[in-house]
Motif scaffolding. Structure first.
Motif, PDB file in Angstrom:
ATOM      1  N   ALA A  63       0.813  -1.220   0.000  1.00  0.00           N
ATOM      2  CA  ALA A  63       0.000   0.000   0.000  1.00  0.00           C
ATOM      3  C   ALA A  63       0.845   1.269   0.000  1.00  0.00           C
ATOM      4  O   ALA A  63       0.302   2.373  -0.108  1.00  0.00           O
ATOM      5  N   LEU A  64       2.169   1.119   0.119  1.00  0.00           N
ATOM      6  CA  LEU A  64       3.051   2.282   0.213  1.00  0.00           C
ATOM      7  C   LEU A  64       3.772   2.525  -1.106  1.00  0.00           C
ATOM      8  O   LEU A  64       4.304   1.583  -1.712  1.00  0.00           O
ATOM      9  N   PRO A  65       3.826   3.793  -1.558  1.00  0.00           N
ATOM     10  CA  PRO A  65       4.586   4.107  -2.767  1.00  0.00           C
ATOM     11  C   PRO A  65       6.081   4.071  -2.476  1.00  0.00           C
ATOM     12  O   PRO A  65       6.511   4.295  -1.351  1.00  0.00           O
ATOM     13  N   THR A  66       6.867   3.789  -3.494  1.00  0.00           N
ATOM     14  CA  THR A  66       8.317   3.799  -3.327  1.00  0.00           C
ATOM     15  C   THR A  66       8.861   5.201  -3.594  1.00  0.00           C
ATOM     16  O   THR A  66       8.323   5.916  -4.442  1.00  0.00           O
ATOM     17  N   PRO A  67       9.905   5.600  -2.875  1.00  0.00           N
ATOM     18  CA  PRO A  67      10.546   4.883  -1.773  1.00  0.00           C
ATOM     19  C   PRO A  67       9.639   4.859  -0.554  1.00  0.00           C
ATOM     20  O   PRO A  67       9.070   5.876  -0.175  1.00  0.00           O
ATOM     21  N   ARG A  68       9.486   3.684   0.020  1.00  0.00           N
ATOM     22  CA  ARG A  68       8.571   3.520   1.150  1.00  0.00           C
ATOM     23  C   ARG A  68       9.176   4.065   2.445  1.00  0.00           C
ATOM     24  O   ARG A  68      10.387   4.071   2.611  1.00  0.00           O
ATOM     25  N   ALA A  69       8.282   4.446   3.349  1.00  0.00           N
ATOM     26  CA  ALA A  69       8.684   4.840   4.707  1.00  0.00           C
ATOM     27  C   ALA A  69       7.840   4.040   5.685  1.00  0.00           C
ATOM     28  O   ALA A  69       6.605   4.078   5.620  1.00  0.00           O
ATOM     29  N   LEU A  70       8.488   3.309   6.568  1.00  0.00           N
ATOM     30  CA  LEU A  70       7.799   2.519   7.589  1.00  0.00           C
ATOM     31  C   LEU A  70       8.336   2.905   8.957  1.00  0.00           C
ATOM     32  O   LEU A  70       9.556   3.018   9.149  1.00  0.00           O
ATOM     33  N   TRP A  71       7.423   3.077   9.896  1.00  0.00           N
ATOM     34  CA  TRP A  71       7.791   3.448  11.272  1.00  0.00           C
ATOM     35  C   TRP A  71       7.355   2.310  12.194  1.00  0.00           C
ATOM     36  O   TRP A  71       6.183   1.958  12.230  1.00  0.00           O
ATOM     37  N   LEU A  72       8.299   1.752  12.932  1.00  0.00           N
ATOM     38  CA  LEU A  72       8.018   0.655  13.859  1.00  0.00           C
ATOM     39  C   LEU A  72       7.885   1.195  15.275  1.00  0.00           C
ATOM     40  O   LEU A  72       8.750   1.926  15.749  1.00  0.00           O
ATOM     41  N   MET A  73       6.788   0.818  15.943  1.00  0.00           N
ATOM     42  CA  MET A  73       6.586   1.169  17.359  1.00  0.00           C
ATOM     43  C   MET A  73       6.271  -0.123  18.112  1.00  0.00           C
ATOM     44  O   MET A  73       5.135  -0.368  18.536  1.00  0.00           O
ATOM     45  N   LEU A  74       7.288  -0.947  18.248  1.00  0.00           N
ATOM     46  CA  LEU A  74       7.138  -2.286  18.814  1.00  0.00           C
ATOM     47  C   LEU A  74       8.029  -2.442  20.043  1.00  0.00           C
ATOM     48  O   LEU A  74       9.042  -1.750  20.175  1.00  0.00           O
ATOM     49  N   PRO A  75       7.691  -3.369  20.937  1.00  0.00           N
ATOM     50  CA  PRO A  75       8.571  -3.613  22.081  1.00  0.00           C
ATOM     51  C   PRO A  75       9.961  -4.043  21.620  1.00  0.00           C
ATOM     52  O   PRO A  75      10.115  -4.732  20.608  1.00  0.00           O
ATOM     53  N   ALA A  76      10.976  -3.595  22.369  1.00  0.00           N
ATOM     54  CA  ALA A  76      12.351  -3.989  22.050  1.00  0.00           C
ATOM     55  C   ALA A  76      12.509  -5.488  22.199  1.00  0.00           C
ATOM     56  O   ALA A  76      11.795  -6.143  22.956  1.00  0.00           O
ATOM     57  N   GLY A  77      13.446  -6.044  21.434  1.00  0.00           N
ATOM     58  CA  GLY A  77      13.728  -7.469  21.561  1.00  0.00           C
ATOM     59  C   GLY A  77      13.035  -8.292  20.500  1.00  0.00           C
ATOM     60  O   GLY A  77      13.030  -7.946  19.308  1.00  0.00           O
ATOM     61  N   LEU A  97      13.345   2.520   6.931  1.00  0.00           N
ATOM     62  CA  LEU A  97      12.764   1.830   8.071  1.00  0.00           C
ATOM     63  C   LEU A  97      13.177   2.593   9.327  1.00  0.00           C
ATOM     64  O   LEU A  97      14.366   2.777   9.581  1.00  0.00           O
ATOM     65  N   ILE A  98      12.180   3.055  10.098  1.00  0.00           N
ATOM     66  CA  ILE A  98      12.447   3.870  11.285  1.00  0.00           C
ATOM     67  C   ILE A  98      11.986   3.090  12.514  1.00  0.00           C
ATOM     68  O   ILE A  98      10.811   2.733  12.614  1.00  0.00           O
ATOM     69  N   ASN A  99      12.897   2.833  13.423  1.00  0.00           N
ATOM     70  CA  ASN A  99      12.546   2.178  14.678  1.00  0.00           C
ATOM     71  C   ASN A  99      12.355   3.258  15.729  1.00  0.00           C
ATOM     72  O   ASN A  99      13.317   3.840  16.229  1.00  0.00           O
ATOM     73  N   GLY A 100      11.094   3.543  16.072  1.00  0.00           N
ATOM     74  CA  GLY A 100      10.785   4.636  16.980  1.00  0.00           C
ATOM     75  C   GLY A 100      10.457   4.209  18.388  1.00  0.00           C
ATOM     76  O   GLY A 100      10.138   5.058  19.232  1.00  0.00           O
ATOM     77  N   ALA A 101      10.523   2.920  18.671  1.00  0.00           N
ATOM     78  CA  ALA A 101      10.199   2.440  20.015  1.00  0.00           C
ATOM     79  C   ALA A 101      11.431   2.514  20.906  1.00  0.00           C
ATOM     80  O   ALA A 101      12.548   2.747  20.437  1.00  0.00           O
ATOM     81  N   ASN A 102      11.233   2.322  22.215  1.00  0.00           N
ATOM     82  CA  ASN A 102      12.373   2.218  23.122  1.00  0.00           C
ATOM     83  C   ASN A 102      13.213   1.018  22.715  1.00  0.00           C
ATOM     84  O   ASN A 102      12.692  -0.088  22.565  1.00  0.00           O
ATOM     85  N   ALA A 103      14.489   1.235  22.520  1.00  0.00           N
ATOM     86  CA  ALA A 103      15.369   0.144  22.107  1.00  0.00           C
ATOM     87  C   ALA A 103      16.782   0.451  22.576  1.00  0.00           C
ATOM     88  O   ALA A 103      17.165   1.621  22.715  1.00  0.00           O
ATOM     89  N   PHE A 104      17.559  -0.593  22.799  1.00  0.00           N
ATOM     90  CA  PHE A 104      18.953  -0.428  23.179  1.00  0.00           C
ATOM     91  C   PHE A 104      19.741  -0.016  21.937  1.00  0.00           C
ATOM     92  O   PHE A 104      19.620  -0.640  20.874  1.00  0.00           O
ATOM     93  N   TYR A 105      20.540   1.024  22.072  1.00  0.00           N
ATOM     94  CA  TYR A 105      21.181   1.618  20.894  1.00  0.00           C
ATOM     95  C   TYR A 105      22.082   0.638  20.152  1.00  0.00           C
ATOM     96  O   TYR A 105      22.205   0.705  18.916  1.00  0.00           O
ATOM     97  N   GLU A 106      22.721  -0.291  20.859  1.00  0.00           N
ATOM     98  CA  GLU A 106      23.578  -1.264  20.178  1.00  0.00           C
ATOM     99  C   GLU A 106      22.758  -2.226  19.329  1.00  0.00           C
ATOM    100  O   GLU A 106      23.215  -2.676  18.270  1.00  0.00           O
ATOM    101  N   ASP A 107      21.530  -2.539  19.770  1.00  0.00           N
ATOM    102  CA  ASP A 107      20.633  -3.350  18.947  1.00  0.00           C
ATOM    103  C   ASP A 107      20.272  -2.604  17.669  1.00  0.00           C
ATOM    104  O   ASP A 107      20.172  -3.205  16.590  1.00  0.00           O
ATOM    105  N   SER A 108      20.071  -1.296  17.781  1.00  0.00           N
ATOM    106  CA  SER A 108      19.732  -0.485  16.609  1.00  0.00           C
ATOM    107  C   SER A 108      20.875  -0.477  15.598  1.00  0.00           C
ATOM    108  O   SER A 108      20.646  -0.548  14.383  1.00  0.00           O
TER     109      SER A 108
END
Length: 309
Positions: A63-77, A97-108
């Protein structure tokens, strides 16, 4: 950069923060496509706001046109990792791909390497604002390369308190979640100091202090005025006794990560570390130690030990 005619973003994860961010983006003129594991949540939000509800990640991507933008708001891990595993093969070079949830920076940082291997831009975005973000805007601490940030800028400007304030490109991938981690560590310390101060005021019973009035007065001109004090004043106006509130304070993990980073950097951070430990104490994690301390006093001094009722 995505043109204004085609501004569309996918939001994955519709908890309190994710759902309100989707609302704010939709109100700001972006067409938001949402996906949540419990699809009824997506459907209800679509009826309320006009966002488009996808019944699968594949449907969302299509459903997203390219270039796509996706924002994740999911629990870390595991939750974030499993969604990344599913999403990355569906995306195209140049997508973001944007990870906007709380996450450990090294995982990012590790997740960014996986995304870059398939030529997908990755950004880590620390988000602060809580339930007030929908109305007031979100503080956004962003990590990623300049091209990715430029691609995401239209969305960041809508989510933030203003197009030119309340958001910052902090540096390379990992820096956004690192800054947010330290932000939350500071928050732990500020909250603990306010709570202890009002507990001392409340304990001086002979003065019969009106804590709501004290908090309200401190909001103007005082060096301790802050949004946290504003929220404290609002709470105390409603209830100063707090008899129905259990003395248990959860911790999100960010305080622990901040304390660990301080140790690794050999930088003293006693206030943040102790504030974190006080949260653990409120969760009953010091019960055994307290019992043992009571028994020590009994053994060396014959001091009475209180029994559980």
């Amino acid at each position: 950069m995505i043109s204004k005619q085609k501004q569309r973003i996918g939001m994955v994860g519709l908890g309190r923060m994710g759902a309100n961010m989707a609302r704010r983006l939709q109100r700001g003129g972006v067409q938001v496509v949402v996906y949540n594991r419990h699809t009824e949540t997506s459907t209800e939000l679509a009826k309320e706001t006009g966002v488009l509800a996808a019944d699968s990640l594949n449907a969302l991507v299509k459903a997203l046109p390219t270039p796509r933008a996706l924002w994740l708001m999911l629990p870390a891990g595991d939750a974030t990792e499993s969604h990344l595993n599913e999403l990355l093969p569906m995306l195209s070079p140049g997508d973001i791909l944007i990870n906007g949830a709380n996450a450990f920076y090294e995982d990012s940082i590790a997740q960014a390497k996986r995304a870059e291997a398939v030529q997908v831009h990755y950004m880590d975005a620390g988000v602060s604002g809580g339930v007030w973000g929908l109305q007031e805007g979100y503080a956004l601490m962003v990590g990623g390369d300049a091209a990715a940030v430029a691609q995401a800028k239209p969305f960041l400007e809508i989510l933030a308190p203003g197009a030119d304030k309340g958001w910052l490109h902090c540096g390379p991938v990992g820096s956004g979640h690192f800054v947010k981690m330290v932000h939350n560590g500071i928050e732990y310390g500020m909250m603990q100091a306010l709570a202890e101060g009002f507990a001392i005021l409340q304990g001086k019973t002979e003065f019969a202090l009106d804590l709501a009035k004290v908090a309200e007065m401190w909001r103007y001109g005082s060096v301790v005025r802050s949004w946290l004090l504003d929220l404290t004043a609002d709470t105390l106006k409603k209830d100063q006794v707090l008899a129905d509130i259990a003395p248990v304070v959860a911790d999100s993990g960010e305080g622990l990560w901040t304390a660990q980073a301080a140790l690794a950097l050999k930088i003293p951070a006693p206030v943040i570390t102790l504030a974190l430990q006080m949260r653990w104490a409120s969760q009953g994690r010091d019960d055994y130690a307290a019992k043992l301390l009571a028994m020590m006093r009994n053994e060396f001094g014959g001091h009475a030990v209180q029994k559980e009722i």
